[in-house]
Design a protein around this motif. Structure first.
Motif, mmCIF file in Angstrom:
data_model
loop_
_atom_site.group_PDB
_atom_site.id
_atom_site.type_symbol
_atom_site.label_atom_id
_atom_site.label_comp_id
_atom_site.label_asym_id
_atom_site.label_seq_id
_atom_site.Cartn_x
_atom_site.Cartn_y
_atom_site.Cartn_z
ATOM 1 N N UNK A 261 0.838 -1.196 0.000
ATOM 2 C CA UNK A 261 0.000 0.000 0.000
ATOM 3 C C UNK A 261 0.874 1.248 0.000
ATOM 4 N N UNK A 262 0.293 2.352 -0.401
ATOM 5 C CA UNK A 262 0.986 3.641 -0.363
ATOM 6 C C UNK A 262 0.134 4.622 0.429
ATOM 7 N N UNK A 263 0.762 5.707 0.878
ATOM 8 C CA UNK A 263 0.007 6.778 1.531
ATOM 9 C C UNK A 263 0.003 7.979 0.595
ATOM 10 N N UNK A 264 -1.052 8.777 0.642
ATOM 11 C CA UNK A 264 -1.181 9.908 -0.291
ATOM 12 C C UNK A 264 -0.314 11.105 0.114
ATOM 13 N N UNK A 265 0.983 10.883 0.153
ATOM 14 C CA UNK A 265 1.921 11.937 0.538
ATOM 15 C C UNK A 265 3.270 11.631 -0.112
ATOM 16 N N UNK A 266 3.580 12.335 -1.192
ATOM 17 C CA UNK A 266 4.831 12.084 -1.912
ATOM 18 C C UNK A 266 6.046 12.574 -1.147
ATOM 19 N N UNK A 267 5.829 13.403 -0.136
ATOM 20 C CA UNK A 267 6.961 13.976 0.612
ATOM 21 C C UNK A 267 7.401 13.095 1.772
ATOM 22 N N UNK A 268 6.612 12.090 2.119
ATOM 23 C CA UNK A 268 6.888 11.362 3.356
ATOM 24 C C UNK A 268 8.169 10.537 3.254
ATOM 25 N N UNK A 269 9.023 10.685 4.252
ATOM 26 C CA UNK A 269 10.263 9.908 4.316
ATOM 27 C C UNK A 269 10.833 10.005 5.728
ATOM 28 N N UNK A 270 11.716 9.095 6.039
ATOM 29 C CA UNK A 270 12.344 9.104 7.356
ATOM 30 C C UNK A 270 13.676 9.829 7.275
ATOM 31 N N UNK A 271 13.832 10.847 8.114
ATOM 32 C CA UNK A 271 15.068 11.630 8.157
ATOM 33 C C UNK A 271 16.017 10.975 9.162
ATOM 34 N N UNK A 272 17.058 10.315 8.656
ATOM 35 C CA UNK A 272 17.990 9.590 9.525
ATOM 36 C C UNK A 272 18.734 10.525 10.474
ATOM 37 N N UNK A 273 19.015 11.726 10.009
ATOM 38 C CA UNK A 273 19.759 12.668 10.847
ATOM 39 C C UNK A 273 18.897 13.173 12.001
ATOM 40 N N UNK A 274 17.647 13.528 11.688
ATOM 41 C CA UNK A 274 16.743 14.050 12.719
ATOM 42 C C UNK A 274 16.025 12.940 13.491
ATOM 43 N N UNK A 275 16.123 11.710 12.973
ATOM 44 C CA UNK A 275 15.491 10.554 13.600
ATOM 45 C C UNK A 275 13.979 10.755 13.745
ATOM 46 N N UNK A 276 13.367 11.197 12.664
ATOM 47 C CA UNK A 276 11.908 11.349 12.683
ATOM 48 C C UNK A 276 11.366 11.330 11.256
ATOM 49 N N UNK A 277 10.061 11.107 11.149
ATOM 50 C CA UNK A 277 9.388 11.101 9.858
ATOM 51 C C UNK A 277 9.084 12.533 9.424
ATOM 52 N N UNK A 278 9.354 12.801 8.163
ATOM 53 C CA UNK A 278 8.987 14.072 7.552
ATOM 54 C C UNK A 278 7.739 13.793 6.716
#
Length: 330
Positions: free
Chosen positions: A265-282
């Motif tokens: 499945x996908x989510x309707x957000x092309x920007x979503x990714x995990x920021x390894x440096x900030x240790x959080x989801x963008x």
């Protein structure tokens, strides 16, 4: 929600920490030491009001949250699924009743009870969770409520399992245990659809697309400035919960995004990714103005569900009256 300090019968007896700094200091020492506050203990009004608002909203959300799934009881695809969703609806109503009893004890000094909570709801003064204002257009929606909405509830409620208010903390112990079964019920529906026909997979993806913004909104705005509310800060200050809204949302994304992606499945957000440096989801923030509209009873199914709740409340008035009538014995 209705302000019981301003409008309650006990308004003249209200004490605040400014008026009684010694009691307030002792109270905070108990909180910080990990002690549990009980219903008959002294507590500052900010603490009492924070609990009333939180627990009333939680209890009413359990009751209103049963309605979207209730719509699918007669339309469930098999007898097994009907029995499963009926049991879940029954559990949610039980959770609501349990929580309203906890809230009722807190409201007693203001001369208020559960009936006042229900009237607050019907007048539009008491909000319930944004997700329960949404339409359920397919069987996949019923599955998503069990899997991802109840999953969000588990994240939120387990964060309060050590809440400083004893009656709420004990109620949450039972509720969270049952919510785990609800999430497993929803996951079973989702897995069946994900492993089904192309039409079933498409139905599941469509449901996720429609529900994604509401799921992000579930935890509330990231900062008090978004709404002008300080409830988030008060619940943390008084050790009712541990994490911020955004902290809860990040924990939810950590847990469920990998599972969502593993099903193709996908989510309707092309920007979503995990920021390894900030240790959080963008991710793309949902429309918080829309959120405020929804919880103000302007959501897709807000008025229909409030009408249903009002009719049920009116139709059951004779039961409450009968239970309140003293039994006369010879």
């Amino acid at each position: 929600m209705y302000n019981y300090i301003e409008h309650g019968k006990g308004a003249t007896a209200v004490s605040t920490h400014q008026e009684d700094p010694e009691k307030y200091a002792e109270f905070m020492e108990r909180i910080e030491a990990g002690e549990k506050i009980e219903a008959d203990d002294w507590m500052p009004d900010e603490y009492r009001q924070t609990l009333i608002k939180l627990i009333s909203m939680h209890g009413i959300s359990e009751i209103m949250g049963a309605l979207p799934e209730k719509e699918w009881v007669p339309k469930a695809p098999s007898l097994k699924r009907k029995l499963g969703i009926m049991a879940k609806v029954q559990d949610e109503m039980g959770h609501g009743q349990l929580l309203l009893r906890v809230a009722e004890d807190l409201m007693a000094p203001y001369g208020k009870d559960r009936e006042d909570i229900m009237q607050d709801l019907l007048r539009g003064d008491l909000k319930f969770h944004n997700v329960f204002h949404m339409a359920t257009k397919s069987w996949a929606d019923a599955g998503l409520i069990g899997w991802l909405v109840d999953g969000a509830a588990i994240i939120t409620q387990t964060n309060m399992l050590d809440a400083s208010y004893g009656p709420y903390q004990r109620a949450l112990q039972r509720i969270c245990a049952e919510e785990v079964f609800h999430a497993q019920h929803g996951e079973a529906i989702i897995m069946a659809l994900a492993e089904g026909t192309e039409e079933q997979k498409a139905m599941l993806q469509d449901a996720l697309n429609r529900w994604w913004p509401a799921l992000l909104m579930f935890f509330g705005p990231p900062t008090a400035e978004t709404t002008g509310s300080s409830k988030q800060e008060a619940t943390i200050k008084y050790r009712i919960r541990k994490s911020t809204n955004e902290g809860l949302r990040q924990a939810y994304l950590d847990k469920y995004l990998p599972r969502i992606f593993s099903l193709g499945l996908t989510v309707p957000d092309e920007t979503i990714h995990y920021d390894e440096e900030k240790k959080k989801w963008i991710y793309q923030q949902p429309d918080w103005n829309e959120f405020k509209q929804i919880i103000s009873n302007n959501g897709p199914r807000s008025q229909a569900r409030l009408r249903l709740r009002k009719i049920a409340h009116e139709n059951s008035a004779w039961v409450r009256e009968a239970l309140a009538t003293p039994v006369v014995t010879a």
